[in-house]
Design a protein around this motif. Sequence first.
Motif, mmCIF file in Angstrom:
data_model
loop_
_atom_site.group_PDB
_atom_site.id
_atom_site.type_symbol
_atom_site.label_atom_id
_atom_site.label_comp_id
_atom_site.label_asym_id
_atom_site.label_seq_id
_atom_site.Cartn_x
_atom_site.Cartn_y
_atom_site.Cartn_z
ATOM 1 N N ASP A 88 0.857 -1.198 -0.040
ATOM 2 C CA ASP A 88 -0.027 -0.093 -0.023
ATOM 3 C C ASP A 88 0.958 1.198 0.094
ATOM 4 O OD1 ASP A 88 -2.559 -1.153 -0.291
ATOM 5 O OD2 ASP A 88 -2.508 -1.171 2.064
ATOM 6 N N ALA A 89 2.180 1.114 0.417
ATOM 7 C CA ALA A 89 2.669 2.383 0.708
ATOM 8 C C ALA A 89 3.745 2.774 -0.667
ATOM 9 C CB ALA A 89 3.846 2.048 1.707
ATOM 10 N N GLY A 90 4.090 1.662 -1.289
ATOM 11 C CA GLY A 90 4.927 1.706 -2.447
ATOM 12 C C GLY A 90 5.573 0.679 -3.198
ATOM 13 N N LEU A 91 6.553 0.817 -4.124
ATOM 14 C CA LEU A 91 7.238 -0.287 -4.575
ATOM 15 C C LEU A 91 8.092 -1.062 -3.812
ATOM 16 C CD1 LEU A 91 7.713 -1.801 -7.632
ATOM 17 C CD2 LEU A 91 9.485 -0.166 -7.820
ATOM 18 N N ALA A 92 8.047 -2.226 -3.708
ATOM 19 C CA ALA A 92 8.605 -2.936 -2.524
ATOM 20 C C ALA A 92 9.612 -4.163 -3.059
ATOM 21 C CB ALA A 92 7.862 -3.753 -1.618
ATOM 22 N N ASP A 116 -2.157 -5.685 -13.878
ATOM 23 C CA ASP A 116 -1.581 -5.240 -14.912
ATOM 24 C C ASP A 116 -2.310 -3.955 -14.948
ATOM 25 O OD1 ASP A 116 0.105 -7.371 -15.652
ATOM 26 O OD2 ASP A 116 -1.134 -8.282 -17.009
ATOM 27 N N ASP A 117 -3.294 -3.707 -14.100
ATOM 28 C CA ASP A 117 -4.024 -2.136 -14.236
ATOM 29 C C ASP A 117 -3.476 -1.505 -12.844
ATOM 30 O OD1 ASP A 117 -5.324 -3.767 -12.146
ATOM 31 O OD2 ASP A 117 -7.206 -2.942 -12.713
ATOM 32 N N ASP A 118 -2.430 -1.946 -12.203
ATOM 33 C CA ASP A 118 -2.171 -1.217 -10.959
ATOM 34 C C ASP A 118 -1.306 0.029 -11.504
ATOM 35 O OD1 ASP A 118 -1.738 -1.495 -8.017
ATOM 36 O OD2 ASP A 118 0.203 -0.693 -8.852
ATOM 37 N N PRO A 119 -1.624 1.383 -10.786
ATOM 38 C CA PRO A 119 -1.251 2.385 -11.289
ATOM 39 C C PRO A 119 0.365 2.673 -10.943
ATOM 40 C CG PRO A 119 -3.561 2.967 -10.272
ATOM 41 C CD PRO A 119 -2.979 1.573 -10.044
ATOM 42 N N LEU A 120 0.714 2.356 -9.797
ATOM 43 C CA LEU A 120 2.177 2.395 -9.351
ATOM 44 C C LEU A 120 2.822 1.431 -10.172
ATOM 45 C CD1 LEU A 120 4.442 3.350 -7.648
ATOM 46 C CD2 LEU A 120 3.845 1.706 -5.929
ATOM 47 N N LEU A 121 2.461 0.032 -10.358
ATOM 48 C CA LEU A 121 3.223 -1.079 -10.976
ATOM 49 C C LEU A 121 3.415 -0.378 -12.646
ATOM 50 C CD1 LEU A 121 1.885 -4.116 -9.501
ATOM 51 C CD2 LEU A 121 4.024 -2.896 -8.847
#
Length: 165
Positions: free
Chosen positions: A26-30, A50-55
């Motif tokens: 939830d906090a960021g790219l890990a 594949d629809d995740d905004p951060l990824l």
Amino acid sequence: MKNRPAYTARMTFESPLGPLLLARTDAGLAGAWFEGQKDHPGTIAAPERDDDPLLNEAARQLTDYWAGQRRHFDLALDLHGTPFQLDVWRALLAVQAGQTQSYGEIARCIGTPAAVRAVGAAVGRNPVSVVVPCHRIIGRDGSLTGYAGGLHRKTALLKLEGILS
């Protein structure tokens, strides 16, 4: 990896150096691990998104990086490790594209000049390949020492950044 972060989404990004598993919390790219990389987490119990905004933003920035259009990443990160590892990984983030530092320089930077081997171990456990630039860390004599993703990938990344010809 013990005490894995609570991953909320994952996706596989096809990089020029092979598949890269991206994982977020939830906090960021890990996480960003090359297929076959040492300490690859294997199966992550998070949905493929594949629809995740951060990824998707991470994949876009990585694409720009490989195209030579990006030298710095602007992504929310959620790094999980020991306090020492976190200090090392933060120091790696300060090493700019086109530059290298030795393990000893990183040890001095974080205030532990005698901990060169421990720094090497922490660099090798970096969970966010490329974005947290562990590939820019070299031996004191300029040698390309180990890289969890394989020396062929480290060489390719350093060539891309103009460090190697």
